[in-house]
Structure formats: C-alpha cells, structure tokens
Write an enzyme that holds these catalytic residues in place. Structure first.
Site, short mmCIF file in Angstrom:
data_model
loop_
_atom_site.label_atom_id
_atom_site.label_comp_id
_atom_site.label_asym_id
_atom_site.label_seq_id
_atom_site.Cartn_x
_atom_site.Cartn_y
_atom_site.Cartn_z
N ASP A 1 -5.51 11.35 10.52
CA ASP A 1 -4.40 11.39 11.34
C ASP A 1 -3.74 12.66 11.27
O ASP A 1 -2.62 13.00 11.85
CB ASP A 1 -3.27 10.28 10.91
CG ASP A 1 -3.94 8.93 11.60
OD1 ASP A 1 -4.54 9.08 12.82
OD2 ASP A 1 -3.95 7.80 10.85
N HIS B 1 -5.65 8.05 1.19
CA HIS B 1 -6.19 7.17 1.90
C HIS B 1 -6.89 6.01 0.90
O HIS B 1 -7.25 6.33 -0.18
CB HIS B 1 -7.69 7.58 2.61
CG HIS B 1 -8.32 6.77 3.68
ND1 HIS B 1 -9.13 5.73 3.43
CD2 HIS B 1 -8.09 6.70 5.06
CE1 HIS B 1 -9.23 5.02 4.47
NE2 HIS B 1 -8.86 5.66 5.44
N1 CMC Z 1 2.41 11.23 -0.18
C1 CMC Z 1 2.83 11.34 -1.42
N2 CMC Z 1 2.37 10.54 -2.40
C2 CMC Z 1 1.21 9.72 -2.02
C3 CMC Z 1 0.86 9.53 -0.68
C4 CMC Z 1 1.47 10.41 0.37
N3 CMC Z 1 0.71 10.51 1.63
N4 CMC Z 1 -0.12 8.64 -0.74
C5 CMC Z 1 -0.30 8.05 -1.86
N5 CMC Z 1 0.38 8.65 -2.69
C6 CMC Z 1 0.69 8.47 -4.27
C7 CMC Z 1 1.39 7.12 -4.54
O1 CMC Z 1 2.74 7.28 -4.29
C8 CMC Z 1 0.73 6.59 -5.73
O2 CMC Z 1 1.18 7.46 -6.72
P1 CMC Z 1 1.52 6.68 -8.22
O3 CMC Z 1 0.16 6.41 -8.47
O4 CMC Z 1 2.12 7.58 -8.70
O5 CMC Z 1 2.19 5.61 -7.89
C9 CMC Z 1 -0.72 7.10 -5.43
O6 CMC Z 1 -0.72 8.25 -4.61
C10 CMC Z 1 -1.60 5.98 -4.90
O7 CMC Z 1 -1.13 5.74 -3.58
P2 CMC Z 1 -1.12 4.11 -3.19
O8 CMC Z 1 -0.13 3.91 -2.02
O9 CMC Z 1 -1.08 3.16 -4.28
O10 CMC Z 1 -2.53 4.11 -2.48
P3 CMC Z 1 -2.89 3.15 -1.25
O11 CMC Z 1 -4.36 3.11 -1.44
O12 CMC Z 1 -2.23 1.85 -1.57
O13 CMC Z 1 -2.35 3.78 0.11
C11 CMC Z 1 -2.07 5.06 2.12
C12 CMC Z 1 -3.20 4.58 0.97
C13 CMC Z 1 -3.03 5.70 3.12
C14 CMC Z 1 -1.16 3.70 2.91
C15 CMC Z 1 -1.19 6.07 1.42
O14 CMC Z 1 -2.05 7.04 0.87
C16 CMC Z 1 -0.23 6.45 2.53
O15 CMC Z 1 0.76 5.90 2.37
N6 CMC Z 1 -0.41 7.79 3.18
C17 CMC Z 1 0.46 8.35 4.13
C18 CMC Z 1 0.38 7.34 5.45
C19 CMC Z 1 -0.93 7.86 6.12
O16 CMC Z 1 -1.18 8.85 6.44
N7 CMC Z 1 -1.88 6.92 6.52
C20 CMC Z 1 -3.14 6.78 7.32
C21 CMC Z 1 -4.13 6.53 6.89
S1 CMC Z 1 -5.49 7.11 7.62
C22 CMC Z 1 -5.91 6.16 9.13
C23 CMC Z 1 -5.85 4.56 8.93
O17 CMC Z 1 -6.42 4.12 8.01
O18 CMC Z 1 -5.17 4.15 9.95
#
Ligand code: CMC
Length: 427
Positions: free
Chosen positions: A363, A306
């Site tokens: 989710d 998140h």
């Molecule tokens: N699986 C594997 N690796 C992950 C995941 C995941 N679900 N989420 C983040 N990471 C890793 C990412 O690859 C990165 O690694 P590194 O530092 O080595 O490059 C690190 O964790 C930080 O991730 P980020 O993408 O920079 O973080 P963000 O804040 O931009 O993204 C997120 C947050 C929710 C988009 C992301 O965690 C994600 O894609 N999760 C899966 C989709 C999901 O479940 N979304 C629902 C969010 S909650 C409900 C809502 O808000 O609607």
C-alpha cells in the site's frame, strides 16, 4: 525431520503429527488436541495458527516470495493480464485461449445490474464512504440474484463466479460515478476487462472514451498485485462467513468490510492522507519518523510493516517501479512521490525499523499511482477490493469444495465465576 511432536502434560505424553506443505512449511496437526488432552490453544491474531490447507497462494515472508498457483508474482505482473490471473487463481490453471475467451464472453453476458439497484445507490448520500457503499451493494445483489449456489454443481459454481466478476466492476464504477456526480453508465462489450472497467469509471457523458495504454497497463498490474494474499484478514473473513454456508455474495460483502480497516486494505487511503499531511506540514519527514517511533504517540508509518513479510514486500518493489514509470509516462510531477521515497530511505536506515523488520508494503506506493490515474483517495480501498475479488472467490470456492467445517474458534474465559443474581433494588 521428525514427523510428530510429543506433548508432555499432567504426567502423560501425547503425540501429534507434523504435516509438511509442498514448500516444506511444517505444522503441528492439533485436530485431536482437545479431545485427547482437554487443552485448547491461545493465539490472538492467529500469529501462529494455520486455519486451513490451501493450494492457491504461497508466500514466504522472510524471503519476500509471493506466488499464485506456483507462478511468481513478478512474472505474472509482467506477462499476464488481470483476467488470466483471476482465472488462474479461481480454477487453478492458466486458461488457454478458448477458455479465456469463453470466460470473458460469459462475464460480458452478465455485465448488467437490475435497474432497481440504482434506487439503493440513490439512497446513499454523496458523502458516504465508497467502501460502505460497495459492501452494501454487493450484499444487495443477493436480492436480485437470490438462487443459492449448489457447490456440488460445477455449472452453478461457474455461473455464480461469472456473475460476480461481471457485476462487481459495474458497482465499483457506479460508486465512483455517484461520488463524482456523473450519470451511471454501462461498459462496452468490445473492450478488454480492465479497459472496460476504466471506461465505466471515467467516461464523461459528452465524450468518446479514448484508451490510454499506460493507464490500462498500470491498472491491470495493480489489480494483479492485489489479487490474492493467502489467509489475510479479509480472506479469512470471506472463508469464515462462507463456512456457515452463507452465499458467495454475502461472504464477499463481509470480506469488503474487513478490508476497509486502516491496518488492512484501508492503509492505501491512510498512506496518501499521511503523505499529504506531511507535505502540508512542510515536508518534514524526520518529524513523522520520530512520531512513528514514539510509543506514547499512536501515529504509525502507514504503508510500513506487515504481519507476514519480514523482508521487502515483493509487490511493493513492483509498484514502486510502476509508480515511477506511470508518473513519467503521464508527465505527472508529484511532490508526494518524493516524500514517499524520502520516508522509505530514512526508514530503511533507521534502527527502529530495521530491528523490527518493517519494510514498505503493497500500500505504500499504490495510492500514488491511483492518484496519478485520477482515482479519488476514498476510492483506493475499493480498487484494492476490485483486485482482491478473484482471490476471495478462489478461497471461498476452495473452502466449500474441500468441505471445510464451520469456522468457530475457542476462547479462554477470564470472566466472573458463577454468582447469584442480585435484584435491581439491592444493587
Ligand atoms: N509504524 C511504526 N511502528 C510499527 C509499524 C508502523 N507502520 N508497524 C509495526 N510497528 C511496530 C509495532 O509498534 C511493534 O513494535 P514493538 O515491538 O516495539 O511493540 C512492532 O513493530 C511489531 O508490530 P505489530 O503491530 O505487533 O505487528 P503486526 O504483525 O501485528 O501488524 C501491521 C502488522 C501491518 C498491522 C502493522 O505493521 C501496521 O499497523 N502497519 C501500518 C498499516 C499498514 O500499512 N497496513 C497495510 C498492511 S499490507 C496490506 C494489507 O495487508 O492489506
């Protein structure tokens, strides 16, 4: 705590005030940054940028705290119902009995849709994704409710809010009924708000609707948990669209589109599809954990991580418990729940996830409950939108009442410098 920061730039010192929120969050107020220094800021994804001051929802991602208008989400999920929470979010205080009864009465009064809207719904193929349908229908409502909202009139504002709180659930139900090939139906004035939504969604033409308290309570809880989450992607979209003084329904329609993406609300559909794929592939969770950690593989563990929570998402804790209860109360055995629990356990012990503070989000378990309630996977994100509706309305109302300026970020241009035009035959 210092009440200002000093910026040293080009040999000059500039001071900016530090402001403090009611929960001691501190921020640098850079309203005069560009006019005094010529500088802008660069913050892709707004990871460090506050877009507004807001009195609606407080969350502390490090501590796993979520509160609506000062009330803990755990307490609201246990003691309040969705309509009370909607009122609380939108108007700022929990309603008393009379206020709640009036709110519900006014909503019932508006719970009808112009018959011509059925032609618009008819135009969609059955295969259309329900999020596209509901976003279009919300926008189409403007054609039948064309008056703009006079935000200086409390009465006008209240009327617009009641109209959308009344009509949106009907559109959600119609979207599902179209998908399932059921005749379009209206609700029943004698039922509660959520019960009525359930009836509108599921009542078969040849059957009398029977209330199932377990189902209604679970649905109510899910809607409460999704009702607001401060400045997330869809809410920021609603606010930014509304900041151009576009109407409430148009702003909401844009918010629905923003919610659709798999990184946001679309994650609930993506989680279930992922769990089903793992099950079909023999249930090997370790294989998918390895894929999620492999930087060459685009696969992500959906429902994990998140932007703000770097600890357990408090909503996920409540939903996990609710999923257990609902499945056992309904006597549903679902192998998918076991796969989800297995994945969660592995992820929470895995160094990759621990180091990056990736925990299950709202989710991760919600789809399992929706599935147990008989809601098709493609409708999951629509259910999220139904829950988020009061949050979007509250944020839109707050933004307009505070007279926020039009949202218009700056950029740092990295393209070509001025160059002479070259005629096509010389290129
Ligand atoms: N699986 C594997 N690796 C992950 C995941 C995941 N679900 N989420 C983040 N990471 C890793 C990412 O690859 C990165 O690694 P590194 O530092 O080595 O490059 C690190 O964790 C930080 O991730 P980020 O993408 O920079 O973080 P963000 O804040 O931009 O993204 C997120 C947050 C929710 C988009 C992301 O965690 C994600 O894609 N999760 C899966 C989709 C999901 O479940 N979304 C629902 C969010 S909650 C409900 C809502 O808000 O609607």
């Amino acid at each position: 705590m210092s009440d200002k920061v000093t910026l040293d730039y080009n040999g000059k010192k500039f001071e900016f005030p530090v402001i403090e929120g009611t929960e001691k969050e501190v921020a640098i107020d850079i309203k005069t940054l560009r006019s005094t220094t010529g500088l802008t800021t660069l913050d892709p994804g707004y990871k460090n940028t506050g877009s507004c001051e807001s009195a609606i929802t407080f969350l502390d991602g490090e501590k796993g705290i979520l509160r609506y208008r000062g009330y803990a989400i755990e307490e609201l999920a246990e003691k309040a119902d969705f309509l009370e929470v909607a009122y609380l979010l939108i108007f700022g205080e929990l309603p008393n009995k009379e206020q709640l009864a009036k709110f519900h009465r006014d909503i019932r009064e508006e719970s009808h849709i112009d018959e011509e809207m059925k032609k618009i719904l008819d135009g969609f193929p059955k295969s259309a994704h329900p999020m596209g349908v509901i976003s279009s229908l919300t926008s189409a409502l403007i054609a039948f409710n064309p008056s703009t909202v006079d935000v200086s009139s409390e009465k006008d504002m209240y009327h617009a809010i009641v109209r959308i709180m009344a009509k949106f659930p009907v559109l959600v139900a119609w979207t599902l009924r179209k998908k399932k090939g059921l005749p379009l139906d209206y609700g029943d004035d004698t039922l509660g708000y959520v019960e009525n939504i359930h009836k509108m969604m599921f009542k078969k033409p040849n059957q009398t609707y029977k209330k199932n308290s377990v189902v209604i309570e679970a649905l109510d809880k899910l809607l409460i948990l999704h009702a607001d989450h401060e400045q997330n992607c869809s809410t920021s979209t609603v606010r930014i669209v509304g900041s151009s003084h576009a109407g409430l329904f148009a702003s909401l329609s844009a918010g629905i589109s923003a919610l659709w993406g798999p990184l946001h609300g679309g994650a609930n559909q993506a989680v279930l599809e992922m769990l089903e794929a793992i099950e079909a592939d023999g249930g090997d969770t370790k294989k998918y954990m390895a894929k999620a950690k492999d930087k060459e593989d685009p696969f992500r563990l959906m429902g994990f991580g998140h932007r703000v929570y770097k600890n357990f998402d408090p909503r996920a804790k409540i939903i996990k418990k609710a999923a257990d209860e609902v499945l056992s109360d309904l006597g549903v055995e679902d192998a998918i729940l076991d796969i989800a629990k297995g994945l969660e356990k592995e992820a929470l012990e895995d160094e990759y996830f621990v180091k990056r503070k990736l925990y299950p989000n709202v989710d991760f378990y919600s789809g399992i409950i929706y599935r147990a309630l008989g809601i098709p996977t493609e409708m999951f994100t629509v259910m999220f939108a139904l829950g988020r509706l009061p949050g979007w309305i509250a944020q839109w109302r707050e933004m307009r009442l505070r007279g926020e300026p039009i949202g218009r970020p700056r950029q740092v241009y990295i393209g070509e410098n001025l160059r002479p035009f070259v005629n096509v035959d010389l290129r």
